[in-house]
Design a protein around this motif. Structure first.
Motif, PDB file in Angstrom:
ATOM      1  N   SER A  20       0.830  -1.085   0.071  1.00  8.78           N
ATOM      2  CA  SER A  20      -0.004  -0.151  -0.058  1.00  8.78           C
ATOM      3  C   SER A  20       0.706   1.165   0.000  1.00  8.78           C
ATOM      4  CB  SER A  20      -0.797  -0.236   1.168  1.00  8.78           C
ATOM      5  OG  SER A  20      -0.126  -0.032   2.411  1.00  8.78           O
ATOM      6  N   VAL A  21       0.458   2.335  -0.462  1.00  5.01           N
ATOM      7  CA  VAL A  21       1.131   3.434  -0.435  1.00  5.01           C
ATOM      8  C   VAL A  21       0.349   4.700  -0.023  1.00  5.01           C
ATOM      9  CG1 VAL A  21       0.098   3.994  -2.951  1.00  5.01           C
ATOM     10  CG2 VAL A  21       2.202   5.052  -2.187  1.00  5.01           C
ATOM     11  N   GLN A  22       1.174   5.621   0.704  1.00  2.00           N
ATOM     12  CA  GLN A  22       0.342   6.909   1.401  1.00  2.00           C
ATOM     13  C   GLN A  22       1.328   8.235   1.383  1.00  2.00           C
ATOM     14  OE1 GLN A  22       1.731   4.629   5.681  1.00  2.00           O
ATOM     15  NE2 GLN A  22      -0.416   5.580   5.319  1.00  2.00           N
ATOM     16  N   HIS A  23       0.910   8.942   1.852  1.00  2.00           N
ATOM     17  CA  HIS A  23       1.728  10.255   2.086  1.00  2.00           C
ATOM     18  C   HIS A  23       2.717  10.142   3.265  1.00  2.00           C
ATOM     19  CE1 HIS A  23       0.550  13.607  -0.519  1.00  2.00           C
ATOM     20  NE2 HIS A  23      -0.790  13.243  -0.378  1.00  2.00           N
ATOM     21  N   ALA A  24       3.875  10.509   2.885  1.00  2.00           N
ATOM     22  CA  ALA A  24       4.850  10.321   3.934  1.00  2.00           C
ATOM     23  C   ALA A  24       4.706  11.330   5.128  1.00  2.00           C
ATOM     24  CB  ALA A  24       6.268  10.957   3.420  1.00  2.00           C
ATOM     25  N   ARG A  25       4.942  11.069   6.182  1.00  2.00           N
ATOM     26  CA  ARG A  25       4.609  11.858   7.513  1.00  2.00           C
ATOM     27  C   ARG A  25       6.248  12.164   8.363  1.00  2.00           C
ATOM     28  NH1 ARG A  25       1.293   6.916  10.245  1.00  2.00           N
ATOM     29  NH2 ARG A  25       3.362   6.089   9.630  1.00  2.00           N
ATOM     30  N   ALA A  26       6.200  13.044   8.914  1.00  2.00           N
ATOM     31  CA  ALA A  26       7.322  13.615   9.744  1.00  2.00           C
ATOM     32  C   ALA A  26       8.238  12.583  10.351  1.00  2.00           C
ATOM     33  CB  ALA A  26       6.860  14.695  10.940  1.00  2.00           C
ATOM     34  N   GLU A  56      20.369  16.928   7.779  1.00  2.00           N
ATOM     35  CA  GLU A  56      20.681  17.318   6.281  1.00  2.00           C
ATOM     36  C   GLU A  56      19.417  17.394   5.359  1.00  2.00           C
ATOM     37  OE1 GLU A  56      25.528  16.578   5.905  1.00  2.00           O
ATOM     38  OE2 GLU A  56      24.015  14.918   5.394  1.00  2.00           O
ATOM     39  N   ARG A  57      18.686  16.613   5.697  1.00  2.00           N
ATOM     40  CA  ARG A  57      17.564  16.243   4.875  1.00  2.00           C
ATOM     41  C   ARG A  57      16.224  16.805   5.473  1.00  2.00           C
ATOM     42  NH1 ARG A  57      18.624  16.204  -0.278  1.00  2.00           N
ATOM     43  NH2 ARG A  57      17.146  14.639  -0.638  1.00  2.00           N
ATOM     44  N   ALA A  58      16.360  17.307   6.603  1.00  2.00           N
ATOM     45  CA  ALA A  58      14.998  17.647   7.394  1.00  2.00           C
ATOM     46  C   ALA A  58      14.167  18.945   6.719  1.00  2.00           C
ATOM     47  CB  ALA A  58      15.364  17.990   8.628  1.00  2.00           C
ATOM     48  N   ALA A  59      14.841  19.981   6.226  1.00  2.00           N
ATOM     49  CA  ALA A  59      14.246  20.838   5.459  1.00  2.00           C
ATOM     50  C   ALA A  59      13.747  20.414   4.149  1.00  2.00           C
ATOM     51  CB  ALA A  59      15.261  21.996   5.190  1.00  2.00           C
ATOM     52  N   TRP A  60      14.439  19.655   3.480  1.00  2.00           N
ATOM     53  CA  TRP A  60      13.942  19.173   2.085  1.00  2.00           C
ATOM     54  C   TRP A  60      12.809  18.578   2.534  1.00  2.00           C
ATOM     55  CZ3 TRP A  60      13.680  13.845   1.538  1.00  2.00           C
ATOM     56  CH2 TRP A  60      13.643  13.433   0.266  1.00  2.00           C
ATOM     57  N   PHE A  61      12.769  17.659   3.432  1.00  2.00           N
ATOM     58  CA  PHE A  61      11.546  16.589   3.746  1.00  2.00           C
ATOM     59  C   PHE A  61      10.443  17.384   4.097  1.00  2.00           C
ATOM     60  CE2 PHE A  61       9.396  13.282   6.464  1.00  2.00           C
ATOM     61  CZ  PHE A  61       9.233  12.436   5.321  1.00  2.00           C
ATOM     62  N   ALA A  62      10.642  18.327   5.131  1.00  2.00           N
ATOM     63  CA  ALA A  62       9.331  19.128   5.443  1.00  2.00           C
ATOM     64  C   ALA A  62       8.698  19.978   4.375  1.00  2.00           C
ATOM     65  CB  ALA A  62      10.095  20.357   6.496  1.00  2.00           C
ATOM     66  N   GLU A  63       9.526  20.573   3.427  1.00  2.00           N
ATOM     67  CA  GLU A  63       9.141  21.065   2.357  1.00  2.00           C
ATOM     68  C   GLU A  63       7.996  20.184   1.385  1.00  2.00           C
ATOM     69  OE1 GLU A  63      10.429  23.714  -1.788  1.00  2.00           O
ATOM     70  OE2 GLU A  63      11.723  22.849  -0.114  1.00  2.00           O
ATOM     71  N   HIS A  64       8.362  19.084   1.288  1.00  2.00           N
ATOM     72  CA  HIS A  64       7.838  17.879   0.624  1.00  2.00           C
ATOM     73  C   HIS A  64       6.454  17.537   1.496  1.00  2.00           C
ATOM     74  CE1 HIS A  64       9.845  17.049  -3.267  1.00  2.00           C
ATOM     75  NE2 HIS A  64      10.895  17.267  -2.546  1.00  2.00           N
ATOM     76  N   ILE A  65       6.367  17.200   2.414  1.00  2.00           N
ATOM     77  CA  ILE A  65       5.352  16.755   3.192  1.00  2.00           C
ATOM     78  C   ILE A  65       4.195  17.778   3.413  1.00  2.00           C
ATOM     79  CG2 ILE A  65       6.771  14.831   4.233  1.00  2.00           C
ATOM     80  CD1 ILE A  65       6.625  16.174   6.813  1.00  2.00           C
ATOM     81  N   PRO A  71       4.562  16.041  -3.547  1.00  2.00           N
ATOM     82  CA  PRO A  71       4.601  15.153  -2.205  1.00  2.00           C
ATOM     83  C   PRO A  71       5.679  14.021  -2.236  1.00  2.00           C
ATOM     84  CG  PRO A  71       3.087  14.417  -3.672  1.00  2.00           C
ATOM     85  CD  PRO A  71       3.483  15.693  -4.192  1.00  2.00           C
ATOM     86  N   ILE A  72       5.845  13.483  -0.910  1.00  2.00           N
ATOM     87  CA  ILE A  72       6.554  12.260  -0.988  1.00  2.00           C
ATOM     88  C   ILE A  72       5.776  11.305  -0.486  1.00  2.00           C
ATOM     89  CG2 ILE A  72       8.480  11.216   0.229  1.00  2.00           C
ATOM     90  CD1 ILE A  72       9.815  13.434   0.638  1.00  2.00           C
ATOM     91  N   TYR A  73       5.559  10.015  -1.438  1.00  2.00           N
ATOM     92  CA  TYR A  73       5.058   8.672  -1.004  1.00  2.00           C
ATOM     93  C   TYR A  73       5.889   7.831  -0.511  1.00  2.00           C
ATOM     94  CZ  TYR A  73       1.589  11.122  -4.287  1.00  2.00           C
ATOM     95  OH  TYR A  73       0.650  11.886  -4.867  1.00  2.00           O
TER      96      TYR A  73
END
Length: 213
Positions: A20-26, A56-65, A71-73
Motif C-alpha cells: 500500500s502507498v500513502q503520503h509520507a509523515r514527519a 541534512e534532509r530535514a528541511a527538504w523533507f518538511a518542504e515536501h510533506i 509530495p513524497i509517497y
C-alpha cells in the motif's frame, strides 16, 4: 503552506494485495533517509557520493510533506491480503490502520520541482528509491505507475526522470512506461572513479483514465 492545505487523501491506497502507498509523515524521515543512503554505494541511482543525515534532509523533507503539489509517497506492506481479511469489517479496518503505522517502509517516491522558477510549475522530476531487499520484485513499476495516475490531480502536465546512462534497469523501466528521451547530458557527473552521462526521460500526463484507487 501547511499540511492542512494538502488534498484530501485516504490513509493509504492499495498498489496490490501486498503493498500500500500513502503520503509520507514527519516520523518517516529516518526510514526515507536510510533507503536513500542504501542507493549511494551502487552509483546508479543518485549523484550523492556520501551518506546523508536526517538533519541534512530535514528541511527538504518538511518542504515536501507540507506541499500540496510536490509530495513524497511511502510504500508499506499491507496488513493482510484479501484472502486473509477478517470477516469483521471493523476489525479489518483497525488492523490495516495499525499496520500503516508500524510496517517498515520498503520504497518511496517523490515529485520535485524541475526548476524553481514559477513557469515550470506544470513540470516535475520524479524520483523512486527501493529498499535493497525489495528490488527486482516489480515494486518500482507499481509505484511509478501509481504516481503517474496522481500527477494530473497535482497540476502536473509533464513528468521528467533524470537517469544515469549506465543505469539500464531504470532506463528500461521508464521506457516501458512510455517515457521518451528528452535530453542527453554527456560527462556531467564525476562519480569518484568514472564520469557519468545523464539521460533526461520525459512523459506528458493527462487526466484521462486517471484513478485514485
Amino acid at each position: 503552506m501547511t499540511a492542512t492545505s494538502l488534498p484530501a487523501l485516504a490513509p493509504s491506497y492499495r498498489l496490490n494485495d501486498v503493498w500500500s502507498v500513502q503520503h509520507a509523515r514527519a516520523e518517516d524521515l529516518p526510514e526515507v533517509v536510510a533507503i536513500y543512503n542504501q542507493s549511494i554505494a551502487g552509483k546508479q541511482a543518485t549523484a550523492q557520493l556520501t551518506p546523508v543525515t536526517c538533519e541534512e534532509r530535514a528541511a527538504w523533507f518538511a518542504e515536501h510533506i507540507n506541499s500540496p503539489t510536490r509530495p513524497i509517497y511511502v510504500v508499506r506492506a499491507r496488513a493482510q491480503s484479501r484472502e486473509q481479511a477478517s470477516e469483521d469489517t471493523a476489525q479489518t479496518v483497525q488492523s490495516v490502520q495499525t499496520n500503516q503505522k508500524t510496517a517498515p517502509i520498503v520504497a518511496w517516491g517523490s515529485f520535485s520541482d524541475l526548476y524553481a522558477r514559477m513557469a515550470y510549475h506544470i513540470s516535475t522530476e520524479m524520483s523512486i528509491y527501493l529498499h535493497q531487499d525489495y528490488q527486482a520484485k516489480g515494486l518500482g513499476s507499481l509505484l511509478t505507475r501509481w504516481m503517474l495516475t496522481q500527477a494530473p490531480s497535482l497540476g502536473i502536465h509533464n513528468v521528467v526522470a533524470l537517469i544515469f546512462a549506465h543505469n539500464q534497469p531504470s532506463l528500461g523501466l521508464f521506457g516501458k512506461l512510455g517515457f521518451e528521451q528528452w535530453g542527453y547530458m554527456p560527462k556531467v557527473c564525476d562519480m569518484d572513479g568514472f564520469i557519468a552521462d545523464v539521460v533526461m526521460l520525459g512523459k506528458a500526463v493527462t487526466s484521462e483514465g486517471t484513478s485514485n484507487k
